[in-house]
Motif scaffolding. Structure first.
Motif, PDB file in Angstrom:
ATOM      1  N   UNK A 320       0.838  -1.192   0.000  1.00  0.00           N
ATOM      2  CA  UNK A 320       0.000   0.000   0.000  1.00  0.00           C
ATOM      3  C   UNK A 320       0.876   1.246   0.000  1.00  0.00           C
ATOM      4  N   UNK A 321       0.333   2.330  -0.527  1.00  0.00           N
ATOM      5  CA  UNK A 321       1.043   3.609  -0.520  1.00  0.00           C
ATOM      6  C   UNK A 321       1.520   3.968   0.882  1.00  0.00           C
ATOM      7  N   UNK A 322       0.713   3.640   1.881  1.00  0.00           N
ATOM      8  CA  UNK A 322       1.026   4.048   3.250  1.00  0.00           C
ATOM      9  C   UNK A 322       1.561   2.904   4.115  1.00  0.00           C
ATOM     10  N   UNK A 323       2.008   1.820   3.493  1.00  0.00           N
ATOM     11  CA  UNK A 323       2.583   0.724   4.276  1.00  0.00           C
ATOM     12  C   UNK A 323       3.784   1.222   5.080  1.00  0.00           C
ATOM     13  N   UNK A 324       3.707   1.108   6.401  1.00  0.00           N
ATOM     14  CA  UNK A 324       4.821   1.542   7.235  1.00  0.00           C
ATOM     15  C   UNK A 324       5.042   3.039   7.219  1.00  0.00           C
ATOM     16  N   UNK A 325       3.982   3.801   7.015  1.00  0.00           N
ATOM     17  CA  UNK A 325       4.068   5.268   6.991  1.00  0.00           C
ATOM     18  C   UNK A 325       4.884   5.783   8.184  1.00  0.00           C
ATOM     19  N   UNK A 326       5.773   6.764   7.985  1.00  0.00           N
ATOM     20  CA  UNK A 326       6.637   7.225   9.076  1.00  0.00           C
ATOM     21  C   UNK A 326       5.885   7.697  10.319  1.00  0.00           C
ATOM     22  N   UNK A 327       4.818   8.466  10.140  1.00  0.00           N
ATOM     23  CA  UNK A 327       4.109   8.993  11.304  1.00  0.00           C
ATOM     24  C   UNK A 327       3.329   7.874  11.993  1.00  0.00           C
ATOM     25  N   UNK A 328       2.746   6.967  11.220  1.00  0.00           N
ATOM     26  CA  UNK A 328       2.073   5.824  11.829  1.00  0.00           C
ATOM     27  C   UNK A 328       3.076   4.942  12.570  1.00  0.00           C
ATOM     28  N   UNK A 329       4.252   4.747  11.993  1.00  0.00           N
ATOM     29  CA  UNK A 329       5.284   3.948  12.657  1.00  0.00           C
ATOM     30  C   UNK A 329       5.695   4.591  13.974  1.00  0.00           C
ATOM     31  N   UNK A 330       5.850   5.911  13.955  1.00  0.00           N
ATOM     32  CA  UNK A 330       6.201   6.625  15.191  1.00  0.00           C
ATOM     33  C   UNK A 330       5.105   6.476  16.239  1.00  0.00           C
ATOM     34  N   UNK A 331       3.854   6.574  15.811  1.00  0.00           N
ATOM     35  CA  UNK A 331       2.743   6.397  16.738  1.00  0.00           C
ATOM     36  C   UNK A 331       2.757   4.993  17.337  1.00  0.00           C
ATOM     37  N   UNK A 332       3.042   3.991  16.517  1.00  0.00           N
ATOM     38  CA  UNK A 332       3.091   2.614  17.005  1.00  0.00           C
ATOM     39  C   UNK A 332       4.235   2.419  17.995  1.00  0.00           C
ATOM     40  N   UNK A 333       5.380   3.011  17.706  1.00  0.00           N
ATOM     41  CA  UNK A 333       6.508   2.894  18.638  1.00  0.00           C
ATOM     42  C   UNK A 333       6.183   3.571  19.968  1.00  0.00           C
ATOM     43  N   UNK A 334       5.551   4.739  19.899  1.00  0.00           N
ATOM     44  CA  UNK A 334       5.131   5.408  21.129  1.00  0.00           C
ATOM     45  C   UNK A 334       4.111   4.584  21.898  1.00  0.00           C
ATOM     46  N   UNK A 335       3.254   3.888  21.168  1.00  0.00           N
ATOM     47  CA  UNK A 335       2.269   3.015  21.805  1.00  0.00           C
ATOM     48  C   UNK A 335       2.952   1.834  22.487  1.00  0.00           C
ATOM     49  N   UNK A 336       3.885   1.195  21.784  1.00  0.00           N
ATOM     50  CA  UNK A 336       4.598   0.061  22.379  1.00  0.00           C
ATOM     51  C   UNK A 336       5.397   0.501  23.608  1.00  0.00           C
ATOM     52  N   UNK A 337       5.977   1.703  23.546  1.00  0.00           N
ATOM     53  CA  UNK A 337       6.684   2.227  24.725  1.00  0.00           C
ATOM     54  C   UNK A 337       5.724   2.361  25.907  1.00  0.00           C
ATOM     55  N   UNK A 338       4.534   2.876  25.632  1.00  0.00           N
ATOM     56  CA  UNK A 338       3.544   3.056  26.692  1.00  0.00           C
ATOM     57  C   UNK A 338       3.098   1.711  27.252  1.00  0.00           C
TER      58      UNK A 338
END
Length: 442
Positions: A320-338
């Motif tokens: 997909x055009x947005x596969x692994x989108x940078x901002x989504x990836x950052x949000x996911x990393x912040x979520x995993x940190x939480x």
């Protein structure tokens, strides 16, 4: 937030809302304008306890600082990068972090933008895998009655909720369905996994015999069926499905869009039930619902089957055009940190006994015909009003909203799945309000 209170758009007609009674809603809109931790704020300034984690997705609670800060920083650093023949570091970092918490052997990740896309990706992987292995005759996909696998054509084909299917023609061909596992006559008011119904897995043998195993590519089930009203697998059922799939060389796909990321007290339901699928679909809790993103986990065996031929050739024509989108990836990393810092991937296990007792205390309420629970998921099934199916539960939804509680309904079933940060006092608040609704307002 305050400057948004007491204001509504001057025209609601342009937005055709999803899975909504649009005419009813637009006569009496229910608008959220703010959220924090366990509570929403409405357009008229009230607070509403979130009993559903949004749509099963806000596992860490609302507006959590690590997630919002990760998004803010990434948006100012790198907003978008193509994922076709290019990459950015956070997509790889996230994949490594996901593999670390995934069931053993799930060593590779494909990115999507939703649970629906995760399901279609998983189905395509399954079909392509068998072709890559020289088994192109394996084209059949087996879903389950009352299963929900999103709203794309693949997902509604293997899904088994009638209203999601009936208006869209023939859908995918070569699809069959297992029976659902809801046995209210035998399992009503079960706590955790029901005692009866594991034998229903044997229906897979019947379907395989009907079509021949050489034509069957994959079986897809939700470990816990969520959107159909919280159907919990009977003891031993998932294990039997695994045995049958292994026996016949069929891939087993767990749709963990709802159960993934701590909902049952383990990172994934596969770990809770100690059953290893071949593919896992996820979304929702991956980014805490903040930015659309999904992830599909596959075993090394599946991944490696594609890694053949000249190295300069694309191995799998999908993405997909947005596969692994940078901002989504950052949000996911912040979520995993939480999740990690607050122990949220296992917190449901600690709260589950308290949650169970509070939920089953509603057994004496009027019109309650069943209660089901597992992890931090619960369902209260109501007796339908004669000739008006769904109306009793929808009335409860409206009354609960008025009393400051967000619940979800499907048919005449109330589904509950609060953020994993919920405290015992908030569990009490949730069920006190729901008890009042059930006793006095429907």
């Amino acid at each position: 937030m305050s400057n948004r209170l007491n204001t509504t758009p001057n025209d609601l007609s342009a937005f055709w809302m999803p899975f909504t009674a649009n005419r009813q809603f637009k006569k009496e809109p229910r608008l959220f304008v703010g959220a924090k931790d366990m509570y929403y704020t409405t357009h008229d300034g009230r607070t509403v306890l979130d009993g559903t984690a949004g749509l099963w997705c806000v596992n860490a609670g609302h507006c959590r600082p690590k997630i919002t800060e990760a998004i803010r920083e990434q948006a100012g650093e790198l907003d978008y990068a193509p994922a076709f023949q290019l990459g950015h570091p956070k997509a790889f970092e996230l994949a490594n972090r996901l593999v670390d918490i995934a069931p053993e052997g799930m060593n590779h990740v494909l990115y999507t933008n939703s649970g629906s896309e995760s399901v279609d990706t998983a189905l395509k992987v399954a079909l392509a895998y068998h072709r890559a292995k020289g088994n192109g005759s394996r084209f059949r996909l087996i879903g389950r009655e009352r299963g929900y696998h999103g709203v794309n054509f693949g997902g509604i084909s293997v899904g088994g909720i009638v209203a999601n299917r009936k208006m869209f023609g023939t859908l995918l061909t070569g699809v069959d369905h297992l029976p659902h596992t809801h046995l209210p006559a035998k399992n009503a008011f079960s706590r955790g996994e029901p005692e009866h119904g594991a034998d229903l897995a044997a229906e897979l043998e019947r379907i395989v015999t009907l079509h021949d195993a050489s034509t069957v590519a994959a079986v897809i089930v939700e470990p816990v069926a969520g959107s159909t009203g919280v159907l919990i697998p009977p003891k031993g059922y998932l294990q039997k499905l695994r045995e049958i799939c292994t026996k016949h060389g069929i891939l087993l796909i767990f749709d963990e869009v709802i159960t993934g990321y701590g909902r049952l007290g383990t990172p994934f339901a596969a770990q809770y039930f100690d059953v290893k699928p071949d593919i896992i679909t996820t979304a929702k809790g991956l980014t805490n619902g903040v930015i659309p993103m999904g992830a599909v986990f596959v075993t090394s065996e599946i991944h490696d089957a594609f890694m053949t031929g000249p190295e300069h050739l694309i191995e799998f024509f999908h993405g997909y055009t947005y596969s692994g989108n940078p901002i989504a990836s950052a949000a996911a990393l912040g979520t995993l940190d939480t999740y990690r810092e607050e122990g949220l991937l296992t917190r449901a296990a600690e709260l589950a006994p308290y949650w169970e007792e509070a939920l089953h205390s509603l057994k004496d309420c009027p019109h309650v015909i069943d209660i089901r629970n597992i992890g931090l998921i619960g369902a209260v099934e109501l007796e339908p009003i004669a000739g008006e199916p769904t109306k009793r539960a929808f009335s409860a939804f409206l009354k609960a909203y008025e009393k400051g509680l967000l619940i979800r309904t499907t048919g005449d079933i109330i589904a509950l799945s609060p953020p994993l940060i919920i405290e015992k006092r908030q569990i009490d608040e949730l069920f006190d309000k729901l008890r009042d609704v059930l006793k006095n307002n429907i």
